[in-house]
Design a protein around this motif. Sequence first.
Motif, PDB file in Angstrom:
ATOM      1  N   TRP A 298       0.180 -12.486  11.684  1.00  0.00           N
ATOM      2  CA  TRP A 298       1.089 -11.467  11.159  1.00  0.00           C
ATOM      3  C   TRP A 298       1.542 -11.862   9.760  1.00  0.00           C
ATOM      4  CZ3 TRP A 298       6.482 -12.509  10.270  1.00  0.00           C
ATOM      5  CH2 TRP A 298       7.224 -11.396   9.841  1.00  0.00           C
TER       6      TRP A 298
ATOM      7  N   ASP B 126       9.778  -4.601  10.272  1.00  0.00           N
ATOM      8  CA  ASP B 126       9.128  -4.721  11.579  1.00  0.00           C
ATOM      9  C   ASP B 126      10.192  -5.047  12.624  1.00  0.00           C
ATOM     10  OD1 ASP B 126       6.528  -4.281  10.748  1.00  0.00           O
ATOM     11  OD2 ASP B 126       6.200  -6.377  10.240  1.00  0.00           O
TER      12      ASP B 126
ATOM     13  N   SER C 269       0.825  -1.218   0.000  1.00  0.00           N
ATOM     14  CA  SER C 269       0.000   0.000   0.000  1.00  0.00           C
ATOM     15  C   SER C 269       0.856   1.265   0.000  1.00  0.00           C
ATOM     16  CB  SER C 269      -1.010  -0.025   1.126  1.00  0.00           C
ATOM     17  OG  SER C 269      -0.431  -0.468   2.304  1.00  0.00           O
TER      18      SER C 269
HETATM   19  P1  ADP Z   1       1.820  -2.279   3.887  1.00  0.00           P
HETATM   20  O1  ADP Z   1       3.151  -2.929   4.173  1.00  0.00           O
HETATM   21  O2  ADP Z   1       1.775  -1.641   2.582  1.00  0.00           O
HETATM   22  O3  ADP Z   1       1.266  -1.483   5.036  1.00  0.00           O
HETATM   23  P2  ADP Z   1       0.666  -4.821   4.376  1.00  0.00           P
HETATM   24  O4  ADP Z   1      -0.752  -5.062   4.489  1.00  0.00           O
HETATM   25  O5  ADP Z   1       1.486  -5.754   3.601  1.00  0.00           O
HETATM   26  O6  ADP Z   1       0.769  -3.438   3.741  1.00  0.00           O
HETATM   27  O7  ADP Z   1       1.226  -4.630   5.843  1.00  0.00           O
HETATM   28  C1  ADP Z   1       2.171  -5.447   6.450  1.00  0.00           C
HETATM   29  C2  ADP Z   1       2.554  -4.862   7.766  1.00  0.00           C
HETATM   30  O8  ADP Z   1       1.444  -4.795   8.651  1.00  0.00           O
HETATM   31  C3  ADP Z   1       3.578  -5.667   8.529  1.00  0.00           C
HETATM   32  O9  ADP Z   1       4.879  -5.451   8.051  1.00  0.00           O
HETATM   33  C4  ADP Z   1       3.379  -5.150   9.939  1.00  0.00           C
HETATM   34  O10 ADP Z   1       4.037  -3.911  10.158  1.00  0.00           O
HETATM   35  C5  ADP Z   1       1.895  -4.908  10.007  1.00  0.00           C
HETATM   36  N1  ADP Z   1       1.238  -6.036  10.673  1.00  0.00           N
HETATM   37  C6  ADP Z   1       0.567  -7.049  10.108  1.00  0.00           C
HETATM   38  N2  ADP Z   1       0.081  -7.883  11.046  1.00  0.00           N
HETATM   39  C7  ADP Z   1       0.469  -7.400  12.248  1.00  0.00           C
HETATM   40  C8  ADP Z   1       0.294  -7.816  13.617  1.00  0.00           C
HETATM   41  N3  ADP Z   1      -0.402  -8.895  13.952  1.00  0.00           N
HETATM   42  N4  ADP Z   1       0.860  -7.052  14.578  1.00  0.00           N
HETATM   43  C9  ADP Z   1       1.555  -5.937  14.274  1.00  0.00           C
HETATM   44  N5  ADP Z   1       1.741  -5.496  13.016  1.00  0.00           N
HETATM   45  C10 ADP Z   1       1.210  -6.216  12.012  1.00  0.00           C
END
Ligand code: ADP
Length: 538
Positions: free
Chosen positions: A321, A409, A183
């Motif tokens: 995640w 992350d 995104s």
């Molecule tokens: P974008 O990276 O463009 O925001 P994504 O939908 O691919 O779109 O988002 C992935 C990110 O969302 C991860 O790298 C992390 O930072 C966050 N994320 C996803 N699931 C979790 C979770 N359970 N806890 C914390 N952060 C999360």
Amino acid sequence: MPSTMMDLPLNVNALLRHGRTVHHDGLVLTYHGPGDIREATFAEVANQADRLAGALHRLGIQSGDRVGTFMWNHDAHMAAYLAIPCMGAVLHTLNIRLFPEQLAYVINHAADRVILVDGSIAPLLAKVRDQLTTVEHIVVRGAGDTSGLGHTLDYDELINAEETGFDYPEPDERSAAAMCYTSGTTGNPKGVAYSHRSTFLHSIATHSAQTLQFSQKERVLLIVPQFHANAWGMPYGAWSVGTDLVMPQQFLQAGPLAEVIKETRPTISGAVPTVLNDILHNAPDADLSSLRYIVCGGSAVPRALIEGYRSNFDVDIVQAWGMTETSPLAAVGWPPRGVAREDDIDVRVKTGRIVAGTEVRICNDAGSPLPWDGQAQGEIEIRGPWITGSYHLDPTEEKFHDGWLRTGDVGSIDTDGFIQISDRAKDVIKSGGEWISSVDLENVLMGHEAIKEAAVVAVPDDRWDERPLACVVLQEGADQPSTEALNDYLTGRVAKWWIPERWTFIEEVPKTSVGKFDKKVLRRQHADGELVVVARDS
Ligand code: ADP
């Protein structure tokens, strides 16, 4: 010694054949508004996929060509998920909530030749029509205002002119089946191209009791959009094992979702925290008794949300995640054996446990792996057959490290392989050289009875370089607590030096196109002096 096993391609075609025959009576249920739920069997959806493949073939779509979808979740979108990869083309799911300039960028960058669009959202695509350099045909499904799109074709007319039984090729398992752009929270969105092989393996992985537990006994309500990381891989996972799919289209508000759940009685659902929060607060009397669990991720899942679903609906939330780059299943947080239900919230608030088929590690700034002791914090890196190894036409070497994807992350891993994310690297607050986890602060704040949403961002500070600014949205009708009262509330719940001195009370936390807190906007609003900051004496 060479193996003696058959070397058949792991492709979406194999999934299509399996779902349409073995699970011919699986159902795709599409919600069209109050009292109007339409059913299609898997056999019917497969036939629709055949016709769509025939129509696209007639329009000149060849192996490797990209076909965009600009659609809500529904049966026709499922048919596109099957037809496009199986005919050897590449399904490009377009995020309908992207800003126009990003939408035009991803369509041109992917070089989509055809776009399938829902009539109801045709005006959103029309905004960028004159910027599209590669699109030859726009196929519109259903009624809507198509002025501004130029010449269009009618979806129903096209597919009704075709027969079932399309003569599919057998795509190489390493060729692209689908693509999705991140995104683009920073810079331009980046394209991730999923192979047939990665899609096949990821789909089978959704059937595990340690992941989504999909089986022919289940029915999944797909709240997460099909344009968001392939709806977390759930459509293909469900298709390949006969799990019914419930598609809510654009009816994603608390009231309609409550009705869909009551009428279709799904056993599983998947959604981001914002949507689940909306249901908890705006449809607290909803009947969710059919749900065995809801998988929630995309951003950290607040404890208050997990507890609220348990106490109010008696429904379990399982945290997961992943990211667009990871197909996306990478960690799912089922409580391990020996943990009783009444004691399992402490496990459910963790980010998730590493999924078989992927490998995860954490590294320090020098790039050295850190121990799994639940304490050491580093950047999370991941590799595996459904993890992207590069971006489409976008050399970004800094995103990879010795064959591992750098996720951006930050977190820890414990001895049982449970990950705990403390922040995204760019959201970490560095106060006096020490990290404050914005995610932890937000979680604790969202447990306060007067607080509906809280986003914490770093703001410049003369003494400490950075300090947290807490941006708080109050529950409807709640009185604004004093900063002293909030200070007292946080005392004992987080480290004393984490407690923010700066507070701002806002109407709503700005959200990204996939419903996450958009901290970039908050930081800019603060820098531009748009936020009224209440300071507590420190
Ligand atoms: P974008 O990276 O463009 O925001 P994504 O939908 O691919 O779109 O988002 C992935 C990110 O969302 C991860 O790298 C992390 O930072 C966050 N994320 C996803 N699931 C979790 C979770 N359970 N806890 C914390 N952060 C999360």
